[in-house]
Design a protein around this motif. Sequence first.
Motif, PDB file in Angstrom:
ATOM      1  N   ILE A   1       0.762  -1.071   0.002  1.00 35.72           N
ATOM      2  CA  ILE A   1       0.074   0.059   0.162  1.00 35.72           C
ATOM      3  C   ILE A   1       0.937   1.062   0.144  1.00 35.72           C
ATOM      4  CG2 ILE A   1      -1.878   1.204   1.083  1.00 35.72           C
ATOM      5  CD1 ILE A   1      -2.794  -1.290   2.465  1.00 35.72           C
ATOM      6  N   ASN A   2       0.725   1.904  -1.103  1.00 29.34           N
ATOM      7  CA  ASN A   2       1.637   3.297  -1.132  1.00 29.34           C
ATOM      8  C   ASN A   2       0.749   4.304  -1.563  1.00 29.34           C
ATOM      9  OD1 ASN A   2       3.523   5.320  -1.585  1.00 29.34           O
ATOM     10  ND2 ASN A   2       4.280   4.419  -3.583  1.00 29.34           N
ATOM     11  N   GLN A   3       0.395   5.216  -0.298  1.00 31.29           N
ATOM     12  CA  GLN A   3      -0.506   6.323  -0.374  1.00 31.29           C
ATOM     13  C   GLN A   3      -1.942   5.788  -0.983  1.00 31.29           C
ATOM     14  OE1 GLN A   3       1.299   9.608  -2.702  1.00 31.29           O
ATOM     15  NE2 GLN A   3       2.640   9.916  -1.040  1.00 31.29           N
ATOM     16  N   GLN A   4      -2.395   5.987  -2.102  1.00 31.80           N
ATOM     17  CA  GLN A   4      -3.801   5.704  -2.710  1.00 31.80           C
ATOM     18  C   GLN A   4      -3.508   4.584  -3.606  1.00 31.80           C
ATOM     19  OE1 GLN A   4      -6.578   6.638  -1.559  1.00 31.80           O
ATOM     20  NE2 GLN A   4      -5.525   7.893  -0.124  1.00 31.80           N
ATOM     21  N   SER A   5      -2.084   4.136  -3.872  1.00 33.35           N
ATOM     22  CA  SER A   5      -2.096   2.945  -4.725  1.00 33.35           C
ATOM     23  C   SER A   5      -1.929   1.599  -4.040  1.00 33.35           C
ATOM     24  CB  SER A   5      -0.519   3.227  -5.357  1.00 33.35           C
ATOM     25  OG  SER A   5      -0.277   2.178  -6.438  1.00 33.35           O
ATOM     26  N   LEU A   6      -2.244   0.553  -4.602  1.00 28.35           N
ATOM     27  CA  LEU A   6      -2.448  -0.634  -4.050  1.00 28.35           C
ATOM     28  C   LEU A   6      -1.839  -1.682  -4.858  1.00 28.35           C
ATOM     29  CD1 LEU A   6      -3.433  -2.635  -1.815  1.00 28.35           C
ATOM     30  CD2 LEU A   6      -5.445  -2.769  -2.896  1.00 28.35           C
ATOM     31  N   SER A   7      -0.966  -2.618  -4.597  1.00 31.67           N
ATOM     32  CA  SER A   7      -0.332  -3.684  -5.247  1.00 31.67           C
ATOM     33  C   SER A   7      -0.444  -4.925  -4.619  1.00 31.67           C
ATOM     34  CB  SER A   7       1.080  -3.478  -5.624  1.00 31.67           C
ATOM     35  OG  SER A   7       1.347  -2.140  -6.456  1.00 31.67           O
ATOM     36  N   LEU A   8      -1.028  -5.855  -5.338  1.00 34.13           N
ATOM     37  CA  LEU A   8      -1.140  -7.254  -4.855  1.00 34.13           C
ATOM     38  C   LEU A   8      -0.105  -8.200  -5.392  1.00 34.13           C
ATOM     39  CD1 LEU A   8      -5.166  -6.962  -4.594  1.00 34.13           C
ATOM     40  CD2 LEU A   8      -3.477  -6.585  -2.781  1.00 34.13           C
ATOM     41  N   GLN A   9      -0.198  -9.325  -4.767  1.00 36.57           N
ATOM     42  CA  GLN A   9       0.663 -10.561  -5.464  1.00 36.57           C
ATOM     43  C   GLN A   9      -0.125 -11.991  -4.810  1.00 36.57           C
ATOM     44  OE1 GLN A   9       4.957 -10.628  -5.039  1.00 36.57           O
ATOM     45  NE2 GLN A   9       5.320  -8.770  -6.262  1.00 36.57           N
ATOM     46  N   GLY A  10      -0.309 -12.647  -5.415  1.00 36.96           N
ATOM     47  CA  GLY A  10      -0.874 -14.042  -4.922  1.00 36.96           C
ATOM     48  C   GLY A  10      -0.815 -15.254  -5.983  1.00 36.96           C
ATOM     49  N   SER A  11      -1.482 -16.278  -5.407  1.00 34.80           N
ATOM     50  CA  SER A  11      -1.465 -17.486  -5.985  1.00 34.80           C
ATOM     51  C   SER A  11      -2.825 -18.020  -6.401  1.00 34.80           C
ATOM     52  CB  SER A  11      -0.533 -18.323  -5.537  1.00 34.80           C
ATOM     53  OG  SER A  11       0.791 -17.872  -5.356  1.00 34.80           O
TER      54      SER A  11
END
Length: 198
Positions: A136-146
């Motif tokens: 989570i970076n300010q209003q940005s969201l990055s996800l990693q999964g399987s």
Amino acid sequence: MQSVNFYLEEYRPKPLSFDTRFATLLFIILLILFIASGIIQSTQLTKLKQINQTKKQELATLQEKIISMQKELANRRKVDSIDDLLASKQNSLNSYRKILSQVGNPKQQKHTNYSLILQQLSEQPANSIWLTEIKINQQSLSLQGSSTESTAIPIYIDQLKEAATLKRHFDELKVERDHNNGSLINFSLMNGRLSHEE
């Protein structure tokens, strides 16, 4: 032709003689001059006294004005000091009010509410999908999964876009087979932004 003998007694110059009348006249003249000089000096002295008295009155008035101005200046300094103190207290009060308003209204804070985002992610249905990393970076969201099913990944992305609380649109999607376990598919969703930011 008639001749004149200046050696005769009648033609010889007679010495001056001071009689009583001449002495009296001279005394009167000297007395008049003395009186006139005394009157002039007395007049000048009176004028000097008047001027001196006037100057003393002006000096007294000036001293009173100076004392009054000093008192007024001291009062102004006190007022300025009080004004500065009040301004400082007002600034401190405004700062406290801002802090209290931010504490009392957390929704108005500009920083990202991490717990809310995590709660929203946990509420999303994710069949055959689990997340391995969340950034989570300010209003940005990055996800990693399987996932064990490749078709579950696009369905999960659509759910994130259409979620009533999350509403995230991602700029980049990476999908690859796991090198250690061929039955797993790894994915990365980068730069997830709120829908209204587009």
